[in-house]
Design a protein around this motif. Structure first.
Motif, short mmCIF file in Angstrom:
data_model
loop_
_atom_site.label_atom_id
_atom_site.label_comp_id
_atom_site.label_asym_id
_atom_site.label_seq_id
_atom_site.Cartn_x
_atom_site.Cartn_y
_atom_site.Cartn_z
N GLY A 1 0.76 -1.29 -0.18
CA GLY A 1 -0.05 -0.19 0.03
C GLY A 1 1.04 1.58 -0.04
N TYR A 2 1.72 1.58 0.98
CA TYR A 2 2.51 2.55 1.08
C TYR A 2 3.49 3.28 -0.71
N MET A 3 3.12 1.73 -1.77
CA MET A 3 4.00 2.41 -2.50
C MET A 3 3.04 2.84 -3.91
N LEU A 4 1.96 2.60 -3.34
CA LEU A 4 0.66 3.78 -3.88
C LEU A 4 -0.03 4.71 -3.07
N LYS A 5 0.41 4.84 -2.31
CA LYS A 5 -0.14 5.84 -1.21
C LYS A 5 -1.81 5.32 -0.52
N THR A 6 -1.84 4.01 -0.43
CA THR A 6 -2.86 3.94 -0.02
C THR A 6 -2.78 2.92 1.21
N ALA A 7 -1.52 3.46 2.22
CA ALA A 7 -1.90 1.98 3.19
C ALA A 7 -2.12 3.13 4.36
N ASP A 8 -2.95 4.03 4.22
CA ASP A 8 -4.11 4.14 6.18
C ASP A 8 -5.28 3.37 5.89
N PHE A 9 -5.27 2.57 4.09
CA PHE A 9 -7.18 2.15 4.26
C PHE A 9 -6.55 0.76 3.15
N ALA A 10 -5.90 0.93 2.92
CA ALA A 10 -5.71 -0.53 1.99
C ALA A 10 -3.97 -1.01 1.63
N GLY A 11 -3.51 -1.58 2.80
CA GLY A 11 -2.11 -2.47 3.39
C GLY A 11 -2.26 -3.45 1.75
N PRO A 12 -2.57 -4.64 2.26
CA PRO A 12 -1.97 -5.37 0.83
C PRO A 12 -2.54 -5.40 0.10
N GLN A 13 -2.19 -6.24 -1.21
CA GLN A 13 -2.65 -5.97 -2.23
C GLN A 13 -3.81 -6.46 -2.79
N TYR A 14 -4.23 -7.28 -2.15
CA TYR A 14 -5.97 -7.23 -2.21
C TYR A 14 -6.82 -6.89 -2.27
N LYS A 15 -6.27 -6.16 -0.25
CA LYS A 15 -6.92 -5.05 -0.30
C LYS A 15 -7.43 -3.80 -1.31
N ILE A 16 -6.04 -3.48 -2.45
CA ILE A 16 -5.63 -2.90 -3.45
C ILE A 16 -7.03 -3.10 -4.21
N LYS A 17 -6.97 -4.19 -4.82
CA LYS A 17 -7.83 -5.12 -5.74
C LYS A 17 -8.93 -4.11 -5.56
N GLU A 18 -9.71 -4.48 -4.48
CA GLU A 18 -10.69 -4.39 -3.90
C GLU A 18 -11.42 -2.73 -3.78
N LYS A 19 -10.82 -2.29 -3.82
CA LYS A 19 -10.71 -0.80 -3.82
C LYS A 19 -10.66 0.20 -5.14
N ILE A 20 -9.98 -0.74 -6.27
CA ILE A 20 -10.38 -0.29 -7.00
C ILE A 20 -11.14 -0.77 -8.16
N ALA A 21 -11.59 -2.38 -8.00
CA ALA A 21 -12.67 -2.82 -8.37
C ALA A 21 -13.80 -2.21 -7.69
N GLU A 22 -14.19 -1.61 -6.98
CA GLU A 22 -15.03 -1.24 -6.19
C GLU A 22 -15.39 -0.09 -6.45
N LEU A 23 -14.38 0.81 -7.68
CA LEU A 23 -14.53 2.21 -8.42
C LEU A 23 -14.61 1.29 -9.89
N ILE A 24 -14.05 0.45 -10.72
CA ILE A 24 -14.13 -0.14 -11.74
C ILE A 24 -14.52 -0.51 -12.57
N GLY A 25 -14.74 -1.59 -11.35
CA GLY A 25 -15.83 -3.59 -11.92
C GLY A 25 -13.80 -4.45 -11.72
N GLU A 26 -14.13 -5.06 -11.85
CA GLU A 26 -13.97 -6.50 -11.49
C GLU A 26 -12.76 -6.40 -13.82
N ASP A 27 -13.47 -6.01 -13.97
CA ASP A 27 -12.69 -6.18 -15.57
C ASP A 27 -11.87 -5.52 -15.73
N GLY A 28 -12.59 -4.19 -15.04
CA GLY A 28 -11.20 -2.90 -15.24
C GLY A 28 -10.58 -2.57 -14.46
N MET A 29 -10.79 -3.50 -13.51
CA MET A 29 -9.20 -3.74 -12.18
C MET A 29 -8.14 -4.32 -13.35
N ASN A 30 -8.55 -5.75 -13.54
CA ASN A 30 -8.01 -6.67 -14.42
C ASN A 30 -6.95 -5.50 -15.68
#
Length: 448
Positions: A51-80
């Motif tokens: 998370g700290y590398m993408l500035k998401t550490a405050d709310f999404a540290g591990p990669q799977y949580k970062i992916k969840e945040k992205i998918a929430e905004l642009i969907g699973e296909d968009g995240m992929n």
């Protein structure tokens, strides 16, 4: 007869009689027996994001949580699609050409297992391994770029199946699922993955070695959750021994790097050394650059007559980088700095520039408010993926100068060719050591 000799010589030269690394007592050497001090860089943030590398550490540290945040905004296909662009741009031949040109002779590749095989929960047949081409293809390409530049590639399992510790960001550890240490299937998958990698790369002279498990941090019997007070470490040594045995079934040539508990530094309870071509890895961050801070590693080298390698270090100031490398050179210790690229990076060799649009996404993720549209978020994320291209990152020439020239050269040199008349920023005045090129009261980050 002459043809046979010529053919043999050709094969040997292709394999690299002066290239392939091995251990010799306390040293890492090439096929000519020449000492090789690994001067490396770790490609942190590419196959595995923290998370700290993408500035998401405050709310999404591990990669799977970062992916969840992205998918929430642009969907699973968009995240992929974002990750496809991110992985394509993150490291290219241009990056490796640049690193070799600047003086690095090795690369450490932090691998996420899920680019090579499915998680155990998603395997169609329980206990079987589905192999994914994506990770192997990325590794093949990277190895070719390294070979083209005559630099070594060290494979590092950074995120092991199930996750290898309680510091969840490091290994993308989802605590709702059984960890590497709690689940035999995860351990078997880890062993099988290493055997698969060894089969594929056993004849590659530019593979520098296999770094089996990055920064284990787990309390088997101790009280500290990250294993710093662990006294036996029995499961850790057993698994690394089992991985080594699987590798040696197919590859007897390459160096095995083992890591201790407590983020790589706790070697308590070490069982008798189980391989003749093995080295210790230790990690070092945010402490002084003096002999007491590396004494444990030096003692390991002395006691077991084996090489030591500083497999991960960095995230500090130019002063710290120069002093550390001087210390390591004095003791013939190789190293790999961390990381290659991150957003808003002031303590590494490159900086990925952020954008106002991406900052707006971060603000929403952190504090809520009006949800950005799918179109807006997609554009903002793809722009960030584009910023990871080598041509778009900011090269930190002052960091590179501190890591190489300033280690032995105390002189100053121009930061860049300034045009006069015009503005000259104080931060762009000179390249050189503190006290010569500049003066600063806050010049080092020490907190361990």
């Amino acid at each position: 007869m002459k043809r046979v000799i010529l053919l043999s010589a050709l094969l040997l030269s292709q394999f690299g009689t002066s290239q392939l690394l091995k251990t010799s007592g306390k040293k890492i050497v090439n096929d000519r027996g020449e000492n090789v001090q690994l001067r490396g860089l770790g490609l942190g943030g590419w196959m595995l994001q923290e998370g700290y590398m993408l500035k998401t550490a405050d709310f999404a540290g591990p990669q799977y949580k970062i992916k969840e945040k992205i998918a929430e905004l642009i969907g699973e296909d968009g995240m992929n699609n974002f990750y496809k662009a991110y992985l394509k741009n993150g490291i290219t031949k241009q990056d490796i050409d640049f690193l070799a040109k600047e003086g690095f002779n090795s690369i450490r590749l932090p691998m996420h297992y899920n680019l090579y095989t499915l998680p155990i929960e998603k395997e169609p047949t329980k206990g079987k391994n589905t192999w994914l081409e994506e990770g192997f293809k990325m590794t093949d390409d990277l190895l070719q770029w390294c070979a083209d530049n005559k630099i070594y590639l060290i494979l590092d399992l950074h995120a092991a199946p199930g996750g290898q510790g309680n510091d969840v960001n490091i290994s993308d550890n989802d605590k709702s699922k059984p960890s590497l240490w709690e689940n035999e299937e995860n351990q078997k998958k880890t062993i099988a993955l290493w055997k698969k990698l060894a089969e594929r790369y056993k004849d590659s002279p530019w593979i520098g070695g296999y770094d089996l498990i990055n920064e284990p941090n787990i309390n088997f019997t101790g009280k500290n959750p990250n294993g710093t007070d662990e006294m036996s470490n029995a499961p850790l040594w057993k698994l690394q021994k089992d991985i080594t045995a699987a590798i040696r079934e197919v590859d007897q040539k390459h160096i095995i790097f083992i890591e201790g508990n407590g983020w790589g530094n706790n070697y308590n309870g070490l069982i008798p050394i189980w391989d003749k071509n093995m080295a210790f890895s230790f990690h070092k961050y945010w402490n002084y650059n003096d002999e007491p801070t590396i004494k444990a590693a030096l003692d390991l080298r002395e006691k077991y007559n084996m090489p030591i390698w500083l497999g991960e270090t960095g995230e500090n100031s130019n002063v710290w980088f120069t002093e550390l490398i001087q210390l390591l050179d004095q003791h013939n210790i190789g190293y790999a700095f961390w990381p290659m690229k991150k957003i808003d990076n002031i303590a590494g060799i490159t900086n990925v520039k952020t954008t106002p649009e991406y900052e707006k996404l971060l603000e929403y993720w952190k504090n809520g408010g009006e949800k950005p549209s799918k179109e807006y978020a997609t554009k903002a994320l793809m722009q960030i993926a584009d910023h990871y291209k080598f041509n778009n990152v900011e090269i930190k020439n002052d960091v590179i100068d501190a890591m190489f020239r300033q280690v032995t050269d105390g002189s100053t040199k121009p930061f860049k060719n300034h045009q006069i008349p015009g503005k000259i920023f104080a931060t762009e005045y000179d390249l050189g050591k503190i006290g010569s090129a500049y003066e600063d009261k806050d010049f080092i980050n020490l907190w361990v």
